[in-house]
Design a protein around this motif. Structure first.
Motif, PDB file in Angstrom:
ATOM      1  N   PHE A  93       7.601  -5.865   4.702  1.00  0.00           N
ATOM      2  CA  PHE A  93       7.448  -4.517   4.148  1.00  0.00           C
ATOM      3  C   PHE A  93       8.420  -4.296   3.004  1.00  0.00           C
ATOM      4  CE2 PHE A  93       8.406  -0.028   3.850  1.00  0.00           C
ATOM      5  CZ  PHE A  93       7.151   0.562   3.928  1.00  0.00           C
ATOM      6  N   LEU A  94       9.691  -4.619   3.238  1.00  0.00           N
ATOM      7  CA  LEU A  94      10.703  -4.396   2.203  1.00  0.00           C
ATOM      8  C   LEU A  94      10.461  -5.255   0.970  1.00  0.00           C
ATOM      9  CD1 LEU A  94      13.920  -4.061   4.388  1.00  0.00           C
ATOM     10  CD2 LEU A  94      12.650  -2.251   3.230  1.00  0.00           C
ATOM     11  N   LEU A  95      10.062  -6.490   1.162  1.00  0.00           N
ATOM     12  CA  LEU A  95       9.791  -7.386   0.032  1.00  0.00           C
ATOM     13  C   LEU A  95       8.621  -6.871  -0.796  1.00  0.00           C
ATOM     14  CD1 LEU A  95      10.623 -10.050  -1.307  1.00  0.00           C
ATOM     15  CD2 LEU A  95       8.893 -11.155   0.088  1.00  0.00           C
ATOM     16  N   ALA A  96       7.528  -6.510  -0.144  1.00  0.00           N
ATOM     17  CA  ALA A  96       6.365  -6.026  -0.873  1.00  0.00           C
ATOM     18  C   ALA A  96       6.620  -4.666  -1.506  1.00  0.00           C
ATOM     19  CB  ALA A  96       5.156  -5.946   0.060  1.00  0.00           C
ATOM     20  N   PHE A  97       7.358  -3.809  -0.822  1.00  0.00           N
ATOM     21  CA  PHE A  97       7.656  -2.476  -1.362  1.00  0.00           C
ATOM     22  C   PHE A  97       8.517  -2.605  -2.616  1.00  0.00           C
ATOM     23  CE2 PHE A  97       9.527   1.768  -1.503  1.00  0.00           C
ATOM     24  CZ  PHE A  97       8.438   2.555  -1.212  1.00  0.00           C
ATOM     25  N   LYS A  98       9.441  -3.551  -2.622  1.00  0.00           N
ATOM     26  CA  LYS A  98      10.324  -3.746  -3.771  1.00  0.00           C
ATOM     27  C   LYS A  98       9.564  -4.374  -4.936  1.00  0.00           C
ATOM     28  CE  LYS A  98      14.632  -5.856  -5.180  1.00  0.00           C
ATOM     29  NZ  LYS A  98      15.721  -6.742  -4.832  1.00  0.00           N
ATOM     30  N   LYS A  99       8.685  -5.317  -4.664  1.00  0.00           N
ATOM     31  CA  LYS A  99       7.985  -6.050  -5.718  1.00  0.00           C
ATOM     32  C   LYS A  99       6.793  -5.296  -6.287  1.00  0.00           C
ATOM     33  CE  LYS A  99      10.491  -9.735  -5.695  1.00  0.00           C
ATOM     34  NZ  LYS A  99      11.320 -10.080  -6.823  1.00  0.00           N
ATOM     35  N   ALA A 100       6.205  -4.367  -5.532  1.00  0.00           N
ATOM     36  CA  ALA A 100       4.997  -3.669  -5.997  1.00  0.00           C
ATOM     37  C   ALA A 100       5.272  -2.729  -7.144  1.00  0.00           C
ATOM     38  CB  ALA A 100       4.361  -2.898  -4.843  1.00  0.00           C
ATOM     39  N   ALA A 123       0.829  -1.205   0.000  1.00  0.00           N
ATOM     40  CA  ALA A 123       0.000   0.000   0.000  1.00  0.00           C
ATOM     41  C   ALA A 123       0.869   1.264   0.000  1.00  0.00           C
ATOM     42  CB  ALA A 123      -0.927   0.001   1.214  1.00  0.00           C
ATOM     43  N   ALA A 124       1.978   1.242   0.742  1.00  0.00           N
ATOM     44  CA  ALA A 124       2.861   2.415   0.804  1.00  0.00           C
ATOM     45  C   ALA A 124       3.477   2.709  -0.562  1.00  0.00           C
ATOM     46  CB  ALA A 124       3.953   2.197   1.845  1.00  0.00           C
ATOM     47  N   LYS A 125       3.860   1.663  -1.281  1.00  0.00           N
ATOM     48  CA  LYS A 125       4.454   1.853  -2.606  1.00  0.00           C
ATOM     49  C   LYS A 125       3.429   2.454  -3.561  1.00  0.00           C
ATOM     50  CE  LYS A 125       7.689   0.995  -5.787  1.00  0.00           C
ATOM     51  NZ  LYS A 125       8.777   0.078  -5.886  1.00  0.00           N
ATOM     52  N   LYS A 126       2.215   1.930  -3.551  1.00  0.00           N
ATOM     53  CA  LYS A 126       1.164   2.452  -4.428  1.00  0.00           C
ATOM     54  C   LYS A 126       0.819   3.895  -4.059  1.00  0.00           C
ATOM     55  CE  LYS A 126       0.794  -1.260  -6.761  1.00  0.00           C
ATOM     56  NZ  LYS A 126       1.344  -1.337  -8.098  1.00  0.00           N
ATOM     57  N   LEU A 127       0.745   4.196  -2.777  1.00  0.00           N
ATOM     58  CA  LEU A 127       0.444   5.550  -2.328  1.00  0.00           C
ATOM     59  C   LEU A 127       1.575   6.508  -2.685  1.00  0.00           C
ATOM     60  CD1 LEU A 127      -1.615   7.278  -0.794  1.00  0.00           C
ATOM     61  CD2 LEU A 127      -0.369   6.745   1.300  1.00  0.00           C
ATOM     62  N   ALA A 128       2.815   6.067  -2.555  1.00  0.00           N
ATOM     63  CA  ALA A 128       3.956   6.915  -2.908  1.00  0.00           C
ATOM     64  C   ALA A 128       3.943   7.246  -4.393  1.00  0.00           C
ATOM     65  CB  ALA A 128       5.261   6.224  -2.522  1.00  0.00           C
ATOM     66  N   LYS A 129       3.605   6.274  -5.238  1.00  0.00           N
ATOM     67  CA  LYS A 129       3.516   6.532  -6.673  1.00  0.00           C
ATOM     68  C   LYS A 129       2.410   7.537  -6.979  1.00  0.00           C
ATOM     69  CE  LYS A 129       5.284   2.126  -8.399  1.00  0.00           C
ATOM     70  NZ  LYS A 129       4.952   0.907  -9.156  1.00  0.00           N
ATOM     71  N   LEU A 130       1.262   7.386  -6.331  1.00  0.00           N
ATOM     72  CA  LEU A 130       0.150   8.306  -6.549  1.00  0.00           C
ATOM     73  C   LEU A 130       0.517   9.724  -6.118  1.00  0.00           C
ATOM     74  CD1 LEU A 130      -2.826   8.681  -7.367  1.00  0.00           C
ATOM     75  CD2 LEU A 130      -3.421   8.182  -4.996  1.00  0.00           C
ATOM     76  N   ILE A 131       1.158   9.856  -4.971  1.00  0.00           N
ATOM     77  CA  ILE A 131       1.563  11.182  -4.489  1.00  0.00           C
ATOM     78  C   ILE A 131       2.588  11.793  -5.428  1.00  0.00           C
ATOM     79  CG2 ILE A 131       2.799  12.371  -2.629  1.00  0.00           C
ATOM     80  CD1 ILE A 131       1.357  10.492  -0.671  1.00  0.00           C
ATOM     81  N   ALA A 132       3.539  11.004  -5.929  1.00  0.00           N
ATOM     82  CA  ALA A 132       4.540  11.518  -6.861  1.00  0.00           C
ATOM     83  C   ALA A 132       3.889  12.012  -8.151  1.00  0.00           C
ATOM     84  CB  ALA A 132       5.575  10.440  -7.170  1.00  0.00           C
ATOM     85  N   ILE A 133       2.900  11.297  -8.636  1.00  0.00           N
ATOM     86  CA  ILE A 133       2.196  11.720  -9.851  1.00  0.00           C
ATOM     87  C   ILE A 133       1.446  13.019  -9.606  1.00  0.00           C
ATOM     88  CG2 ILE A 133       0.260  11.132 -11.374  1.00  0.00           C
ATOM     89  CD1 ILE A 133       1.226   8.199 -11.163  1.00  0.00           C
ATOM     90  N   ILE A 134       0.762  13.128  -8.488  1.00  0.00           N
ATOM     91  CA  ILE A 134       0.006  14.343  -8.174  1.00  0.00           C
ATOM     92  C   ILE A 134       0.943  15.543  -8.052  1.00  0.00           C
ATOM     93  CG2 ILE A 134      -1.374  15.479  -6.377  1.00  0.00           C
ATOM     94  CD1 ILE A 134      -2.716  12.730  -5.924  1.00  0.00           C
ATOM     95  N   ILE A 135       2.056  15.377  -7.354  1.00  0.00           N
ATOM     96  CA  ILE A 135       3.011  16.485  -7.193  1.00  0.00           C
ATOM     97  C   ILE A 135       3.629  16.851  -8.537  1.00  0.00           C
ATOM     98  CG2 ILE A 135       5.240  17.129  -6.185  1.00  0.00           C
ATOM     99  CD1 ILE A 135       4.395  15.595  -3.677  1.00  0.00           C
TER     100      ILE A 135
END
Length: 107
Positions: free
Chosen positions: A100-107, A26-38
């Motif tokens: 967390f690290l595994l899912a963040f890397k793979k997402a 979820a953090a990876k997906k949210l970080a991508k969304l925030i980066a796109i918005i900014i």
């Protein structure tokens, strides 16, 4: 004194890994969304500035970003020295971190 049993450690490691994986994804997906918005916001600012509609102080925007990163870096400077509480939460924390690290890397 903290007592450990193998099934308890396994359950805490597995549960922590599962929770960490969900939060990491979820953090990876949210970080991508925030980066796109900014990015879109900054592109809009630049477009409006070239049209003469808006005047942007880019130095202030860069300074605000620098202040935010400095404040985030200072947040973890306090370390508490309670070894027993650290040992009690170590299996859960290790599982959470790995998941967390595994899912963040793979997402």
């Amino acid at each position: 004194m903290v007592e450990f049993s193998l099934p308890q450690i396994g359950l805490e490691l597995g549960g922590g890994a599962l929770i960490g994986a969900v939060i990491g994804f979820a953090a990876k997906k949210l970080a991508k969304l925030i980066a796109i918005i900014i990015g879109l916001e900054l592109a809009l600012f630049k477009f409006l500035e070239t049209r003469g509609i808006l005047s942007v102080n880019w130095d202030a925007i860069g300074g605000a970003a620098g202040n935010a990163t400095a404040a985030a870096g200072d947040g973890g400077s306090q370390v508490n020295g309670y070894l027993m509480s650290l040992l009690a939460t170590l299996p859960l924390g290790a599982g959470f971190t790995g998941g967390f690290l595994l899912a963040f890397k793979k997402a």
